[in-house]
Write an enzyme that holds these catalytic residues in place. Structure first.
Site, PDB file in Angstrom:
ATOM      1  NE  ARG A 109     117.338  27.969  23.173  1.00  0.00           N
ATOM      2  CZ  ARG A 109     118.073  29.039  23.088  1.00  0.00           C
ATOM      3  NH1 ARG A 109     118.082  29.904  24.052  1.00  0.00           N
ATOM      4  NH2 ARG A 109     118.839  29.241  22.044  1.00  0.00           N
ATOM      5  CB  THR A 113     107.870  30.101  25.038  1.00  0.00           C
ATOM      6  OG1 THR A 113     108.395  28.778  25.261  1.00  0.00           O
ATOM      7  CG2 THR A 113     106.511  30.008  24.374  1.00  0.00           C
ATOM      8  CG  ASP A 210     122.706  24.509  19.388  1.00  0.00           C
ATOM      9  OD1 ASP A 210     123.165  23.532  20.011  1.00  0.00           O
ATOM     10  OD2 ASP A 210     121.511  24.822  19.420  1.00  0.00           O
ATOM     11  CG  ASP A 213     122.777  21.801  16.680  1.00  0.00           C
ATOM     12  OD1 ASP A 213     122.269  20.698  16.974  1.00  0.00           O
ATOM     13  OD2 ASP A 213     122.093  22.775  16.306  1.00  0.00           O
TER      14      ASP A 213
HETATM   15  N1  URA Z   1     122.428  27.294  23.942  1.00  0.00           N
HETATM   16  C1  URA Z   1     123.455  27.202  23.070  1.00  0.00           C
HETATM   17  O1  URA Z   1     123.894  26.116  22.728  1.00  0.00           O
HETATM   18  N2  URA Z   1     124.012  28.348  22.610  1.00  0.00           N
HETATM   19  C2  URA Z   1     123.583  29.556  22.965  1.00  0.00           C
HETATM   20  O2  URA Z   1     124.144  30.562  22.516  1.00  0.00           O
HETATM   21  C3  URA Z   1     122.497  29.633  23.864  1.00  0.00           C
HETATM   22  C4  URA Z   1     121.937  28.486  24.343  1.00  0.00           C
END
Ligand code: URA
Length: 221
Positions: A109, A113, A210, A213
């Site tokens: 992403r 945006t 995330d 991650d």
């Molecule tokens: N992607 C993620 O890994 N965590 C979020 O909170 C939103 C999108």
């Protein structure tokens, strides 16, 4: 578990709750995070596939013959993980359904945006028999819904009807659920929890951070 959406199924299992508490914990070590996420993924995959069509068959046990049921192999089962966090779900799906096709879709992403940017698409140019397919789009985090919408649209464009597409997430934000259910009425969505909202960076709150991650240990210092 009850919720306000017609086609959203929130799985209801004590093991799911137990493992969600570990996944959410920022102090969970890598081992604990990954194993707990795999356990939740297992429950989700079992639940999301509960409507797969069955076909009668006949088997011979060591004792006698009997009628039985197997998953109808006239249907092609596809799991489509959205890279990269979706891989945790497809790994489990492949263990449970070794014959299924895993068709990766890669999007990251854009951090300003929040729109998805495609970088990989392992779906074929066209499907021979789209009415005989069951497609499960996999992404542990349904946040804005933008990547989810792009992935579902890809399969619709290739002739698969919305009744044969299922979206599977671990955590869903109301914003993502609103976007997805508004765009595709009839799409079934399975999730373990519906959270409160998104923050200004489009992270789910309270969420788990995330997912990619934390799965792949790619935090920037
Ligand atoms: N992607 C993620 O890994 N965590 C979020 O909170 C939103 C999108």
């Amino acid at each position: 578990m009850k919720n306000n959406y017609e086609n959203v199924i929130v799985v209801d299992h004590p093991l799911c709750e137990h493992n969600m508490s570990r996944i959410r914990d920022k102090n969970a070590g890598a081992d604990c995070f990954i194993n707990s996420l795999k356990r939740v993924s297992q429950i989700l995959i079992y639940t999301a596939t509960k409507e797969l069509p069955l076909a009668c068959c006949h088997v011979e046990t060591p004792v006698a013959e009997c009628d039985a049921f197997k998953i109808n192999d006239e249907y092609k089962i596809v799991f489509a993980p959205i890279l990269r966090a979706g891989l945790v779900l497809s790994e489990i799906a492949k263990e449970i359904f070794p014959e299924a096709s895993i068709q990766h879709v890669g999007m990251y992403r854009d951090e300003t945006t929040f729109e998805p940017v495609w970088y990989y698409d392992k779906t074929p140019v066209s499907y021979e028999n789209p009415e005989k397919m069951k497609v499960f789009v996999l992404d542990p985090m349904l946040a804005t819904g933008n990547s989810a919408k792009a992935a579902v649209s890809l399969f619709l464009k290739k002739g698969i009807s919305i009744e044969n597409i299922v979206f599977v997430s671990v955590l869903a934000a109301p914003e993502g659920l609103d976007a997805l259910t508004k765009e595709f009425s009839g799409l079934k969505i399975y999730t373990a929890h519906i959270d409160k909202t998104l923050n200004s960076k489009a992270y789910i709150v309270p969420g788990l951070g995330d997912a990619g991650d934390r799965l792949f240990n790619t935090f920037e210092k």
